[in-house]
Scaffold this motif. Sequence first.
Motif, PDB file in Angstrom:
ATOM      1  N   GLU A  52      -6.940 -12.765 -10.634  1.00  0.00           N
ATOM      2  CA  GLU A  52      -6.452 -13.325  -9.380  1.00  0.00           C
ATOM      3  C   GLU A  52      -7.120 -14.657  -9.064  1.00  0.00           C
ATOM      4  O   GLU A  52      -6.469 -15.578  -8.594  1.00  0.00           O
TER       5      GLU A  52
ATOM      6  N   ARG B 182       2.613 -12.605  -1.448  1.00  0.00           N
ATOM      7  CA  ARG B 182       1.334 -12.248  -0.810  1.00  0.00           C
ATOM      8  C   ARG B 182       0.650 -13.499  -0.266  1.00  0.00           C
ATOM      9  O   ARG B 182       0.809 -14.574  -0.837  1.00  0.00           O
TER      10      ARG B 182
ATOM     11  N   ARG C  64       0.843  -1.202   0.000  1.00  0.00           N
ATOM     12  CA  ARG C  64       0.000   0.000   0.000  1.00  0.00           C
ATOM     13  C   ARG C  64       0.875   1.248   0.000  1.00  0.00           C
ATOM     14  O   ARG C  64       0.599   2.205  -0.733  1.00  0.00           O
TER      15      ARG C  64
ATOM     16  N   PHE D 144      -6.767   2.400  -7.342  1.00  0.00           N
ATOM     17  CA  PHE D 144      -7.235   1.013  -7.209  1.00  0.00           C
ATOM     18  C   PHE D 144      -6.160   0.150  -6.539  1.00  0.00           C
ATOM     19  O   PHE D 144      -6.466  -0.688  -5.689  1.00  0.00           O
ATOM     20  N   HIS D 145      -4.884   0.418  -6.886  1.00  0.00           N
ATOM     21  CA  HIS D 145      -3.791  -0.350  -6.277  1.00  0.00           C
ATOM     22  C   HIS D 145      -3.605  -0.003  -4.806  1.00  0.00           C
ATOM     23  O   HIS D 145      -3.161  -0.833  -4.026  1.00  0.00           O
TER      24      HIS D 145
ATOM     25  N   SER E 222       2.165   1.828  -3.361  1.00  0.00           N
ATOM     26  CA  SER E 222       1.132   2.358  -4.261  1.00  0.00           C
ATOM     27  C   SER E 222       0.888   3.836  -4.021  1.00  0.00           C
ATOM     28  O   SER E 222       0.685   4.603  -4.968  1.00  0.00           O
TER      29      SER E 222
ATOM     30  N   VAL F 267      -9.710  -8.945 -10.595  1.00  0.00           N
ATOM     31  CA  VAL F 267     -10.348  -9.948  -9.759  1.00  0.00           C
ATOM     32  C   VAL F 267     -10.372 -11.288 -10.492  1.00  0.00           C
ATOM     33  O   VAL F 267     -10.011 -12.329  -9.945  1.00  0.00           O
TER      34      VAL F 267
ATOM     35  N   LEU G  77      -6.116   0.791  -2.838  1.00  0.00           N
ATOM     36  CA  LEU G  77      -7.232   0.145  -2.136  1.00  0.00           C
ATOM     37  C   LEU G  77      -7.071  -1.374  -2.113  1.00  0.00           C
ATOM     38  O   LEU G  77      -7.338  -2.008  -1.098  1.00  0.00           O
ATOM     39  N   ARG G  78      -6.665  -1.929  -3.243  1.00  0.00           N
ATOM     40  CA  ARG G  78      -6.490  -3.382  -3.326  1.00  0.00           C
ATOM     41  C   ARG G  78      -5.026  -3.686  -3.594  1.00  0.00           C
ATOM     42  O   ARG G  78      -4.616  -3.860  -4.733  1.00  0.00           O
ATOM     43  N   SER G  79      -4.236  -3.772  -2.532  1.00  0.00           N
ATOM     44  CA  SER G  79      -2.788  -3.841  -2.723  1.00  0.00           C
ATOM     45  C   SER G  79      -2.337  -5.202  -3.243  1.00  0.00           C
ATOM     46  O   SER G  79      -1.170  -5.387  -3.538  1.00  0.00           O
ATOM     47  N   ARG G  80      -3.270  -6.178  -3.357  1.00  0.00           N
ATOM     48  CA  ARG G  80      -2.845  -7.476  -3.876  1.00  0.00           C
ATOM     49  C   ARG G  80      -3.021  -7.595  -5.382  1.00  0.00           C
ATOM     50  O   ARG G  80      -2.657  -8.611  -5.968  1.00  0.00           O
ATOM     51  N   ALA G  81      -3.585  -6.592  -6.018  1.00  0.00           N
ATOM     52  CA  ALA G  81      -3.833  -6.680  -7.466  1.00  0.00           C
ATOM     53  C   ALA G  81      -2.527  -6.898  -8.217  1.00  0.00           C
ATOM     54  O   ALA G  81      -1.505  -6.294  -7.898  1.00  0.00           O
TER      55      ALA G  81
END
Lengths: 186, 186
Positions: free
Chosen positions: B7, A186, A22, A95-96, A25, B4, A98-102
């Motif tokens: 993943e 991750r 995060r 977006f990255h 990002s 999504v 908020l969703r750091s696993r993307a």
Amino acid sequence: MKAVTGESSELKSSKLKPGVNRGLSIFDFILRLAAIVGALGSAIAMGTTTQTLPFATQFIQFRAEYNDLPMFTFFVVACAIVSGYLVLSLPLSIFHILRSRARATRVVLVFLDAGMMALLTSGASAAAAIVYLAHKGNGKTNWLAICQQFNSFCERTSGSLIGSFVAIVLLMIMIFLSGAALSRRR
Amino acid sequence: MKAVTGESSELKSSKLKPGVNRGLSIFDFILRLAAIVGALGSAIAMGTTTQTLPFATQFIQFRAEYNDLPMFTFFVVACAIVSGYLVLSLPLSIFHILRSRARATRVVLVFLDAGMMALLTSGASAAAAIVYLAHKGNGKTNWLAICQQFNSFCERTSGSLIGSFVAIVLLMIMIFLSGAALSRRR
């Protein structure tokens, strides 16, 4: 050896630090804002450059504009395209955060960043080559320096290169950050 | 939505396909070899370009060489540096084929590839700007085209740009491949 150490230390920290991605990002987002300022500033500075000399013959008024030289036009277009791309990439950067696993989107971003870096470098180097010629001229090809006549034009065009080179360096750091974010387990 | 889907599909294939990363690494190795040929070929083609005109005045013999123009010199230097880097990166690429889970070295490679791509793009664009001027000249700045006199010199310098632009595209693909390899779940 380096990779082995890196992996074993990452094995230890596996799934322990979701906040690092995060942080990367957020840093990426800030760099993007700075790069927009640099690229857009360059485009505007070059695009608004014009100089009319205070003397004229009966038929010709001596006037220099950025679009007298196709390389300067290319520079303005390249800077504008890269600015536009960077603005459009901001939502993806958020977006990255908020969703750091993307990951899929990060790979796309690395590829597009690399392409835009190539475009901007290309425009900036072509313009820099012309600025160099305008300052120094070239004796062998008999191209004379024009900066003695068009001094303020030369200063503006030289200065407008700075922002684009800053943006190139920022884009390179962004590619590295995306790579670092992708490499984390991750 | 795209991320999504990516993943969830990657979750399914988690740890199922170690061979894909190896395939990407082998492809990366082949691309590196091709890029070496492109960059080195460009450097040699530009560096060996010279033309002496068949006529001369009492004092001057008309002779064109690549180092008459500093941008061509920069182009040769940039191509040589990138070729050297690509040769040095081959062992690392082989290391990635053998150890397809390596990540720290891949991130380093992405960063260095991006830097080298910027260097090569910069050299190629500066040289291309001069080649354009040599072919077309510029009426506003009174820079005349020199290609009518130095036609074979112009052809050689124009042609030598091709290899470098091929190498730029290959480097961009390599960055994408490294990103793709990094994004895969291991």
